[in-house]
Design a protein around this motif. Structure first.
Motif, mmCIF file in Angstrom:
data_model
loop_
_atom_site.group_PDB
_atom_site.id
_atom_site.type_symbol
_atom_site.label_atom_id
_atom_site.label_comp_id
_atom_site.label_asym_id
_atom_site.label_seq_id
_atom_site.Cartn_x
_atom_site.Cartn_y
_atom_site.Cartn_z
ATOM 1 N N HIS A 35 0.836 -1.196 0.000
ATOM 2 C CA HIS A 35 0.000 0.000 0.000
ATOM 3 C C HIS A 35 0.872 1.247 0.000
ATOM 4 O O HIS A 35 2.039 1.209 0.400
ATOM 5 C CB HIS A 35 -0.932 0.014 1.215
ATOM 6 N N LEU A 36 0.299 2.338 -0.429
ATOM 7 C CA LEU A 36 1.065 3.580 -0.497
ATOM 8 C C LEU A 36 1.522 4.032 0.880
ATOM 9 O O LEU A 36 2.652 4.486 1.050
ATOM 10 C CB LEU A 36 0.217 4.676 -1.164
ATOM 11 N N LEU A 102 -5.822 6.859 -11.727
ATOM 12 C CA LEU A 102 -5.347 6.906 -10.348
ATOM 13 C C LEU A 102 -4.738 5.578 -9.902
ATOM 14 O O LEU A 102 -3.674 5.576 -9.269
ATOM 15 C CB LEU A 102 -6.491 7.314 -9.420
ATOM 16 N N LEU A 106 -0.833 5.369 -8.509
ATOM 17 C CA LEU A 106 -0.502 4.907 -7.165
ATOM 18 C C LEU A 106 0.314 3.618 -7.204
ATOM 19 O O LEU A 106 1.264 3.445 -6.432
ATOM 20 C CB LEU A 106 -1.787 4.700 -6.351
ATOM 21 N N TYR A 107 -0.060 2.717 -8.095
ATOM 22 C CA TYR A 107 0.671 1.454 -8.206
ATOM 23 C C TYR A 107 2.120 1.695 -8.646
ATOM 24 O O TYR A 107 3.054 1.063 -8.127
ATOM 25 C CB TYR A 107 -0.040 0.540 -9.201
ATOM 26 N N PHE A 264 -5.893 -0.099 -6.181
ATOM 27 C CA PHE A 264 -5.085 1.047 -5.764
ATOM 28 C C PHE A 264 -5.852 2.340 -6.057
ATOM 29 O O PHE A 264 -5.518 3.096 -6.975
ATOM 30 C CB PHE A 264 -3.742 1.044 -6.498
ATOM 31 N N ARG A 266 -6.925 4.204 -3.138
ATOM 32 C CA ARG A 266 -6.746 5.001 -1.927
ATOM 33 C C ARG A 266 -5.337 4.779 -1.398
ATOM 34 O O ARG A 266 -4.789 3.691 -1.508
ATOM 35 C CB ARG A 266 -7.768 4.603 -0.850
ATOM 36 N N GLY A 267 -4.782 5.830 -0.823
ATOM 37 C CA GLY A 267 -3.444 5.705 -0.258
ATOM 38 C C GLY A 267 -3.432 5.229 1.167
ATOM 39 O O GLY A 267 -2.386 4.877 1.700
#
Length: 298
Positions: A35-36, A102, A106-107, A264, A266-267
């Motif tokens: 996860h981010l 998005l 993020l990925y 992915f 949400r951070g």
């Protein structure tokens, strides 16, 4: 805390086996989560550890290379993953359309950070576990592998040092290898690489002859330095193992992990707090141990 030479730090003075176990746990923990929020936690933790043990100048030099690598990974992930939404922007060039989504962004950031974290972790490992310690750790289990790892690390260091020396020598002769057009730079780089390759082969043959003359691999070898277990070694290894088990349990409970690029979006997720605490605690454990050790000795 005042800056200490690395050899005087608590982390460096730990038993080599303890340090090796810790780095194994830390590197494996970095691979457990994607996860981010966990990736950023790992990056910040390694950044603080790297500044303390390797110095700001070394971290800054590595940061410039890591940033270019991170941007390249983000670019290719955004370019290749355009299937999932939401879409941040979209445009077309002729018959080819491009979507910036998005999940792909993020990925790409997470994958880039994970690779950068591996490089940062090994940079700290090279400082805390130099060649004699690595040989001490690996020789009882796999002596040939330990020797191969140490020789590979020394070869990279020698290669970099020789390249810098050759570049400096060229400048003293008023020869600029980084000047001119692209083809000129390629020719200059090829010439330097040829010289480096010939020097590396000659040095390798000389090292092989020296090792054969000293009976390397014939029987059990003694070590340059004897390492003894202390109470602090046991305490540090128990603490790191407990935190590592915590991180593994949180991963088993699917904290800090996504199985698809489409997830992915949400951070931050609520269940990531357990993964964050485990990963952050493990990476910052050496700094916490330094503080406890200084408070205890003072």
């Amino acid at each position: 805390m005042n800056k200490l030479p690395t050899r005087m730090t608590f982390f460096y003075q730990l038993h080599p086996v303890v340090s090796a176990v810790y780095f194994f746990e830390a590197i494996l923990s970095l691979l457990l989560f994607n996860h981010l929020a966990t990736a950023l936690t790992g990056y910040v933790g390694l950044l603080l550890v790297g500044i303390f043990y390797t110095g700001q100048s070394a971290v800054w030099r590595q940061f410039k290379w890591n940033l270019s690598l991170l941007l390249m990974i983000v670019f290719f992930n955004v370019l290749l993953n355009q299937r999932f939404g939401p879409i941040l922007c979209q445009f077309s060039v002729g018959d080819v359309s491009f979507k910036l989504t998005l999940p792909a962004l993020l990925y790409g950031v997470v994958m880039g950070l994970m690779l950068v974290e591996m490089l940062m972790a090994f940079a700290v490992l090279n400082v805390i576990l130099p060649a004699p310690k690595l040989v001490y750790v690996l020789s009882p289990v796999t002596p040939k592998l330990g020797l191969l790892v140490v020789m590979s690390m020394n070869l990279v260091k020698t290669f970099s040092h020789t390249l810098a020396s050759l570049a400096m020598l060229q400048q003293t002769r008023n020869v600029q290898d980084n000047g001119g057009g692209v083809l000129s730079r390629i020719r200059n780089a090829g010439r330097l690489l040829r010289i480096l390759l010939e020097d590396a082969l000659a040095s390798g043959m000389e090292t092989a002859r020296l090792m054969d003359a000293r009976g390397c691999g014939v029987g059990k070898r003694t070590h340059y330095r004897a390492y003894h277990w202390k109470v602090s070694d046991w305490a540090f290894m128990i603490a790191s193992t407990l935190i590592f088990v915590w991180a593994v349990v949180s991963r088993i409970q699917s904290a800090g992990w996504s199985t698809s690029v489409g997830e992915f979006t949400r951070g931050w997720m609520s269940q990531d707090l357990v993964a964050l605490s485990g990963l952050g605690g493990l990476l910052l454990l050496p700094l916490a141990a330094e503080g406890v050790y200084r408070a205890w000795t003072n």
